[in-house]
Every structure is written in structure tokens, then in C-alpha cells.
Enzyme design. Structure first.
Site, PDB file in Angstrom:
ATOM      1  N   GLU A 393       0.105  -4.938  -3.274  1.00 58.13           N
ATOM      2  CA  GLU A 393      -0.075  -4.171  -3.568  1.00 58.13           C
ATOM      3  C   GLU A 393       0.406  -2.815  -4.289  1.00 58.13           C
ATOM      4  O   GLU A 393       1.175  -1.669  -4.037  1.00 58.13           O
ATOM      5  CB  GLU A 393       0.730  -2.859  -1.905  1.00 58.13           C
ATOM      6  CG  GLU A 393      -0.063  -4.128  -0.979  1.00 58.13           C
ATOM      7  CD  GLU A 393       0.296  -3.230   0.723  1.00 58.13           C
ATOM      8  OE1 GLU A 393       1.872  -2.923   0.709  1.00 58.13           O
ATOM      9  OE2 GLU A 393      -0.181  -3.034   1.429  1.00 58.13           O
ATOM     10  N   GLU A 466      -4.769  -8.645   4.614  1.00 60.35           N
ATOM     11  CA  GLU A 466      -4.322  -7.713   5.493  1.00 60.35           C
ATOM     12  C   GLU A 466      -4.830  -6.524   6.020  1.00 60.35           C
ATOM     13  O   GLU A 466      -5.474  -6.356   5.679  1.00 60.35           O
ATOM     14  CB  GLU A 466      -2.497  -6.386   4.998  1.00 60.35           C
ATOM     15  CG  GLU A 466      -1.561  -7.779   4.631  1.00 60.35           C
ATOM     16  CD  GLU A 466      -0.511  -6.607   3.887  1.00 60.35           C
ATOM     17  OE1 GLU A 466      -0.157  -5.528   4.602  1.00 60.35           O
ATOM     18  OE2 GLU A 466      -0.038  -6.904   3.910  1.00 60.35           O
TER      19      GLU A 466
END
Length: 750
Positions: A393, A466
Site C-alpha cells: 500500500e 485484500e
């Protein structure tokens, strides 16, 4: 002499502090605690603790006494994982260091060790969250803990030795297959050496299927040298498949004209794994990936769990949750976990340490070294299908990620790379666009269209890495409606991923609850994002994943209810979701057959086994104030009743059932197993809101990990038991205020 590898797991002396005086060879450490490896630098509570409690500098000391007859060998200390930074000393002299807690490292003791007498190795362990070491420098949503938490070994080799072996497979889908292999060798003598390499490939029964002998010359000097060879014409080879993961063994024996000798052995499998714009292919066949992320966190000891516990996690993911993929979020994980994935057919996405933050150039250099260490440690694992070479991320960083991709591709041209991001229109430098997609909030769309995410005018290999997680944290002891919705969110997203041929699959966040910093999670230092809790006990979402397995392997019938009229808002249990792989069920209320119900294929067309959703008028099961009846569910396959579940109308706890994962442990002072305690009612169902307190006692050669008095959380709890070093029988007893559990006996064997 042949290679010797001596595990150094016992008789370490440990101090939760550091002083320069500790480095001295003759320092008196007799008052220090004697510990085994893996070791956590401090035992932590289950929750509500200050995460700074493990962030300190500690010290480990061990005695090394190599034989005089080994004086002509090269000698190394091999560390599999020390959190977070390590400095290693021998007899007071600095011999090496390493930054980063998730990858292995080696320090050489040659020329400094005294053969035939005791030497003292000292490891200074800095477990602080140092800004110069990934994943630190910003905030991270997990805890790293501290200590020498993975194995250590003393390795002795001749002056000409094998440093690593990389085995690759070619023509995998042809009748005749080929193995290409690279030997990474060191010649530490001062002259060139003529060398022979005797290679044997063995099948699953360890029978040789091909042998070869190669001759070549190594130049002098200590730099690593690579030699490449191939073996062709391999027939009758079994592929590594999810349901039949055939493993082969590659053995090499190195012989030099000077008499030096070394051996090396590694397992591998024949398989192809390819991410394409049209989906993922395993051995040329389409496979929709269904997975969960795994943190390697355990109660009380953090990450310091030995082989059996690491392997058990893989078994849970494959056999209980029926996944085909695990992501090692957010770091390389134990080799024991990966070994087990190889053995049982569980695919793996492995990634480098990190979480959102990118540090300065020196920090990035450590991350690049993490890529090298990860790939070269794990490149022979057939379970690993994708290297994660981007900090999870993180923002785009062109030069940094060009380099991480270059390193991975140069070291291992057989695997694709991915880079886990959560931002749209991110620069695609990897082979696979890997995206954390949290768009689903219970309503509306389940996943974004990939071209909306990528901003590209064409479809690319695409994997959702995710979803859910922080969007809907759920405790195992939460209210029924929340547990059901949590499970349905996983079902909706997995259904959407399965429907879309342009999505290779979905990896949910996450498998197990985990400890985290105070500025994440529920404030008690736990993120309740798992489909199981930290004890690996299932929430309702786990039953969704379990229901996606084949009924030939595991018939599942799990009504998502505690079966009580007053638990849900307004009351009742309708709509009633049943996670099952049956093709029809009958639902009885009291003695009345309410109806027969089929899987909701219209709502979940992508799932192989959609849930069954019972929707009937609210008052058909009575209204508030009327007698509540028992419930019964009968599951059918091909017209035959195969499973039944019953729920009583007036549940009361009747006993606490204790079950151990393993009946026997090794008497090595390290081996562990889990014991699960479940409070059940008259029908054997969990009593989800029981608050009992258990006092544990153990007799025999072993010990309890963590506190000896534990709460029963949401009707269940677990403990891990550690073996001693003597053979015998462990008896674990648990007494509560209302019940005494059955005793658990575990054999400790030599």
C-alpha cells in the site's frame, strides 16, 4: 568432510538488556535465564499491553565448541530470523550484523573460532522500531515483537562448498520434461580447483529417477561462482497439483581434486503458474484463486513459534478453510509454513517487509536486499507463485520499484512479480496488478472493475490482494447480525472475483486476528479482522470459506445463528443464512418441516457452493413472547441425507470439551501443540456468550505457554503446550467455576 549443520536451539543465555561487558568471553552469565530458540524477548499479554514493552535491546549468549578435527573447515552461524537488528560477536570480537527481522543471514566465524575449546557467541538484538529498517519509519498495522524468534544453526563446510542451489523446470507440460539448475559455489582456497558435481533427482519415495555427473573448474578466491546445467528427457513425471502436490528432491554432491566435499539437498516440484489477462493458470488449466492473508502472530509469544505451529497454520488454511492461496502479509514467513504449503498444495504470494511507508535511499537499499534474501531463500518452493516486490500500500516510486522488479526477475526469471497497492491509476511496473480493493461496504458493488482501478485502456493480469478487513472488524464474540454480515461480505466479494474472468482471484483480509499498534484495531492492541481469532478459532466467516470445499472432502452444514429469538435486532433468526456445500436442506422448527431450500445461485452465481438463505415471514417461527422451539437442519447431496445439525431452544452449558491438535510431541524442549477448550450446550453447540474462567494445571515433561488462568472468550479459548526434554506423558487439566474440562494427555517421545 561432508557438510555438518548443528541446530543451536538450546542452552542460550538471555538477558533483557545489553551492556558492552556482556561481550566478554569470560563474562559470568550464570544468573541469566536459559532459553530455547525460537524465543520471544518478552512474553506479552493477549491484549491491552503497551507495544513498547518488547521494543528494547537484549542479549543472547551461547557456547560453541567445534572439534579440533574440524579446524580446516569454514564455519558459520546461520540465523533464520532475528527481530529487528542483530550484531554478532565471537569471543568479544565483532563478526557480523544484519538489519531486518524477516529474512535470514549468515555470519562467518572462520579464523576467529578456537577449535577444540569453548567459544562464546553473543548476539545483541535491537527490537526497537528503527526508522532505518523496513517496515518501520511510519505507522504499521501490525506488531513485530522481538528476539531470536526463528531457528539458528552452526554450519561447517570444507573450503570449497555449495552456497545455494536454484532448480528450475522446463517443458513442464510436455511428455519429456527438463530440469535446469544453477549451483552457487565458493572456492576459498588460493588456487583454482577442478570439481565434480554428482547430481541425483529423487521421487516422492526417494528413489533416484536420474543421475548426472558434471565436471568444471572453479577459479580461486572467495567470490561466489555460478555454474549452470540441465537434465533432459525426464519422463513419467508427476506434476505438482493442488490435490496431489508431487515433490521431488534435488541432491548434489560436490567433490574437488583437493579432497574437499560438500552436499546440498532441496525439494522442488514440476508446475507452471501464470497470471494472464484472462485469469490464472496452474499447469495450463484455469484456476480461480481464493485466499486469505496470514499474519504469523500468536498469543503471548508474538512470532516465536516453532515448526509444528507454523505448519499447522498451513493445514488450517488448506484443510479447514479450503483455500488454495495464502499471502504472507506483510513479510517473508517461516520456512516451516512454506514447506507445509509445498506438501499440501497451498499456493503462496510472498512479499517483502513493509507497510505504506517508503524511507530514504539507505532504507530502500535494505528493502532491495530483502528482495534478494527472500527470493534466494525461497526460489525452490513450488507453492510460491508470485513475488511481492512493492511495499504494501505504498505510493508509486518509479526508481525504487524498477530496481525491486529488476532484482526479482534477474534472480528468478521463472516467476512473475506483483506489487500490492491501494491507490488507483498506479504505475504498473510489475507483471501482475495486485490491488487491495476495499470498495465493498455491505451494499452496492463488491469489487471495482479492473480498468477503473488501473486506468489502462486494456486488461492486464489482475489479482485482488485484500478486501473487507478494516471495513468491518468483527470479534468472534460479537452480536449475531454482525458475525453474519461479516461472513456475507467475504462471500459477496469472493463471488464477484469468481464471476469476473479478468480477476485472477481474491485474497481476503484476513485469516487470523493479530496484535497491532494502539492507533489501529480495537484499541486493545488487536485487529479483529480475521475470519478466525488469534487462537485460530472460527468466526462465522470461516464457515463460509469452509463451505467452499468439496463435499467429497468435508460435508459442511453451518447455520449462521446462535438460535435464539432475542439476539438479533427486533428478534428472530430470519433471514437465516446457512453456509453449506449440500445441494438442498430441510429446515424444521420444533417438529414442523418449515420447508426445503436450495443454494442461492441467483445471488451468488460465481460461488461453487452458494449459501442457502431461508427467507420466510417473520412470524412463521412465532412472535415475541411465544414459546421458542428447537431447530433442526438436514443437509442433502444427490437426494440423500448426509448431515444434520440441531439447536436447542433453551441452551445451557453442559460441559467444556478439551481437544488437542496432536497426541504426541517431540521431547526437544521446543515442540508445541494447541489445546482448544469449547463450552457446549445440550446439542454440542458452542455457548457463545459464556464467560467462564479456567485454571490450568500441567503435570509431566512440559509447560503451558502464557498464563495459567485464562478466560473462556465467547465460549471457547485455546492454549499452547510446550514439550520438555524428557520422555513421558503430559496431563493438562482445566477447572472452571462451573465446569471441569476433560483432561488432555499428550505423549512426549524421544
Amino acid at each position: 568432510m561432508p557438510r555438518t549443520s548443528l541446530p543451536m536451539l538450546h542452552n542460550w543465555k538471555y538477558a533483557p538488556s545489553f551492556d558492552e561487558a556482556y561481550l566478554a568471553r569470560n563474562y559470568d552469565d550464570s544468573a541469566w535465564k536459559t532459553v530455547t530458540i525460537p524465543h520471544a524477548n518478552i512474553e506479552t499479554p493477549y491484549n491491552y499491553f503497551d507495544e513498547k514493552m518488547f521494543q528494547f535491546v537484549s542479549c543472547y549468549r551461547a557456547t560453541i565448541s567445534p572439534n579440533q578435527q574440524d579446524a580446516n573447515t569454514r564455519i558459520f552461524l546461520d540465523f533464520e530470523g532475528v527481530m529487528t537488528a542483530a550484531e554478532v560477536y565471537l569471543n568479544g570480537e565483532f563478526v557480523g550484523s544484519h538489519r531486518g527481522g524477516y529474512t535470514p543471514f549468515r555470519v562467518e566465524l572462520t579464523g576467529r573460532v578456537a577449535f577444540g575449546q569453548p567459544n562464546v557467541a553473543v548476539v545483541k538484538v535491537d527490537s526497537r522500531e528503527r526508522e532505518d529498517i523496513p517496515p518501520f519509519g511510519g505507522s504499521i498495522d501490525y506488531l513485530t515483537f522481538g528476539g531470536i524468534y526463528r531457528e539458528v544453526a552452526l554450519t561447517l563446510v570444507d573450503p570449497i562448498y555449495i552456497e545455494n542451489v536454484f532448480v528450475r523446470q522446463a517443458d513442464v507440460l510436455s511428455d519429456e520434461k527438463r530440469v535446469e539448475y544453477s549451483l552457487f559455489l565458493r572456492n576459498t582456497t588460493n588456487v583454482g580447483q577442478n570439481v565434480r558435481a554428482l547430481v541425483t533427482i529423487r521421487d516422492e519415495q526417494q528413489q533416484p529417477i536420474i543421475q548426472a555427473e558434471e565436471h568444471f573448474t572453479l577459479t580461486d578466491g572467495s567470490a561466489a561462482q555460478r555454474v549452470d546445467f540441465a537434465l533432459s528427457g525426464l519422463r513419467n513425471i508427476k506434476l505438482w497439483e493442488l490435490d496431489a502436490p508431487a515433490l521431488y528432491t534435488f541432491d548434489v554432491k560436490l567433490l574437488s581434486e583437493s579432497g574437499a566435499e560438500d552436499t546440498y539437498s532441496t525439494r522442488f516440484g514440476f508446475r507452471t503458474a501464470t497470471f494472464t489477462p484472462q485469469g490464472f493458470l496452474l499447469n495450463g488449466k484455469p484456476l480461480k484463486l481464493r485466499g486469505l492473508n496470514r499474519h504469523q502472530t500468536f498469543p503471548y509469544v508474538g512470532q516465536a513459534m516453532p515448526a509444528r505451529a507454523q505448519r499447522k497454520d498451513a493445514d488450517i488454511l488448506k484443510d479447514e478453510l479450503h483455500l488454495n492461496l495464502a499471502r504472507t502479509s506483510h513479510y517473508p514467513q517461516s520456512r516451516h509454513f512454506l514447506d507445509r504449503c509445498d506438501e499440501i498444495g497451498l499456493l503462496v504470494l510472498e512479499e517483502i517487509p513493509g507497510w505504506q511507508h517508503i524511507g530514504d535511499r539507505a532504507w530502500q537499499q535494505v528493502a532491495c536486499e530483502n528482495v534478494r534474501e527472500m527470493v534466494t531463500r525461497d526460489w525452490n518452493h513450488p507453492s510460491i507463485i508470485l513475488w511481492g516486490v512493492r511495499i504494501n500500500e505504498s505510493p508509486d516510486n518509479h526508481d525504487f520499484y524498477v530496481e525491486t522488479n529488476r532484482i526479482a526477475h534477474e534472480l528468478d526469471p521463472t516467476r512473475q512479480t506483483g506489487g500490492i497497492r491501494c491507490i488507483p491509476n498506479s504505475e504498473l511496473l510489475e507483471d501482475v496488478y495486485t490491488m487491495n480493493d476495499f470498495v465493498h461496504n455491505g451494499g452496492g458493488i463488491a469489487l471495482c472493475d479492473q480498468q477503473v482501478v488501473t486506468g489502462l485502456d486494456h486488461v492486464v493480469p489482475y489479482l485482488v490482494t485484500e478486501f473487507n478487513g478494516h471495513m468491518y472488524p468483527t470479534k468472534r464474540f460479537d452480536q449475531e447480525e454482525r458475525l453474519v454480515e461479516h461472513a456475507l461480505r467475504h462471500a459477496r466479494v469472493q463471488n464477484r472475483a469468481a464471476e469476473d474472468p479478468a480477476i485472477c482471484g481474491g485474497i481476503g483480509w484476513c485469516a487470523f486476528d493479530y496484535n497491532t499498534h494502539y492507533n489501529f484495531g480495537a484499541g486493545d492492541r488487536i485487529c479483529y479482522h480475521g475470519v478466525m481469532d488469534m487462537f485460530r478459532l472460527p468466526k462465522m466467516a470461516a464457515q463460509f470459506y469452509r463451505s467452499q470445499g468439496s463435499p467429497a472432502q468435508d460435508v459442511v452444514l453451518e447455520p449462521a445463528t446462535f438460535w435464539t429469538r432475542g439476539e438479533r435486532s427486533i428478534g428472530g433468526v430470519i433471514p437465516l443464512v446457512v453456509f453449506t456445500n449440500c445441494d438442498m436442506l430441510e429446515f424444521f422448527y420444533g417438529e414442523k418441516l418449515v420447508g426445503k431450500y436450495l443454494p442461492a445461485k441467483d445471488r451468488f452465481p460465481g460461488l461453487e457452493h452458494p449459501p442457502i438463505i431461508i427467507e420466510i415471514p417473520f412470524d412463521e417461527l412465532g412472535v415475541w413472547g411465544l414459546t421458542w422451539e428447537h431447530g433442526r437442519f438436514v443437509g442433502y447431496l444427490n437426494g440423500k441425507a448426509v448431515i444434520e445439525r440441531q439447536f436447542v431452544s433453551d441452551p445451557v452449558p453442559t460441559k467444556i470439551v478439551a481437544v488437542a491438535d496432536d497426541a504426541a510431541l517431540q521431547a526437544d524442549g521446543i515442540d508445541v501443540t494447541r489445546v482448544v477448550y469449547t463450552a457446549v450446550d445440550q446439542a454440542g453447540n458452542l455457548t457463545p456468550f459464556l464467560h467462564e474462567f479456567l485454571k490450568l494445571s500441567l503435570t509431566g515433561p512440559g509447560e503451558i505457554i502464557g498464563p495459567k488462568e485464562i478466560p473462556v472468550i465467547g465460549g471457547a479459548v485455546a492454549v499452547w503446550v510446550k514439550a520438555g526434554t524428557q520422555a513421558g506423558t503430559i496431563t493438562l487439566s482445566a477447572a472452571g467455576t462451573r465446569f471441569t474440562a476433560n483432561d488432555v494427555r499428550i505423549e512426549i517421545i524421544q
